[in-house]
Design a protein around this motif. Structure first.
Motif: not given
Length: 211
Positions: A34, A76, A96-98, A103, A105, A107, A158-159, A162, A165
């Motif tokens: 990420a 993730q 959430s991841v946001l 969200h 995780g 994607f 996922a990194g 993310h 995104l």
């Protein structure tokens, strides 16, 4: 189309540096991926960010070493909480991841991913990201039960997704299969075949992008 390719290791990058894309070595794991992706996307505009490299194939995927997988979504898969024997994902925890919005995780990927997989003769399905490589048959089967149709396991997808995104850039994961997910048997790994499959996938992606 300008493409960013993010790989974990210099060994993976060495097979890709002549491709018509920018190749970044992130280091291992979703955090490293990420950070490297965010840095690259902050320095210039890209039309697609790709997490690429070798990975393990899950039981039931039908994939063997040397095969190619293209993501339908990037998950993730170890982000959540264990409650006894039950795994709770972020949405079940109200997290959430946001910083804003829900969200968990999982994607979404580039809208042309399925067409790319068909063109390449690659498998198309969920790709899972974990910070720790799965080392048992039971662990692998548990993940595929939670995420039906899961194809491959990696440590960076996922990194990349993310960071992409947050930057408003489509993302994709392309994995060449080196081994089955489960008990570690280094003698059975076919890393050169996996690297060749990864390159084949990226060559096909870039040829279509320039066509």
């Amino acid at each position: 189309m300008r493409v960013l390719i993010v790989v974990a290791t210099a060994g993976e990058a060495a097979r890709l540096t002549d491709l018509p894309a920018d190749v970044v070595v992130s280091g291992v794991g979703p955090v490293a991926a990420a950070l490297a992706t965010a840095s690259a996307l902050g320095q210039g505009r890209y039309d697609l960010a790709v997490s690429a490299g070798i990975g393990g194939a899950y039981p039931g995927s039908g994939l063997v070493p040397g095969d190619l997988a293209v993501s339908s979504r990037i998950v993730q898969a170890d982000l959540g909480a264990w409650d006894g024997g039950a795994f709770l994902e972020l949405d079940a925890l109200g997290l959430s991841v946001l910083p804003e919005g829900a969200h968990a995780g999982v994607f979404d990927v580039w809208e042309e991913a399925q067409a790319l997989a068909a063109r390449l003769g690659a498998a198309y399905g969920p790709t899972l990201t974990l910070s720790t490589v799965t080392g048992s048959r039971e662990g692998a089967e548990g993940l595929t039960a939670r995420y039906p149709g899961a194809l491959t396991e990696g440590m960076e997808g996922a990194g990349v997704a993310h960071a992409a995104l947050l930057a408003g850039t489509p993302a994709l994961e392309v994995r060449g299969v080196s081994n089955p997910v489960g008990p570690r048997d280094r003698a059975a790994w076919r890393i050169p075949d996996a690297l060749a499959a990864t390159r084949r996938g990226l060559e096909g992606l870039l040829a279509g992008a320039s066509g």
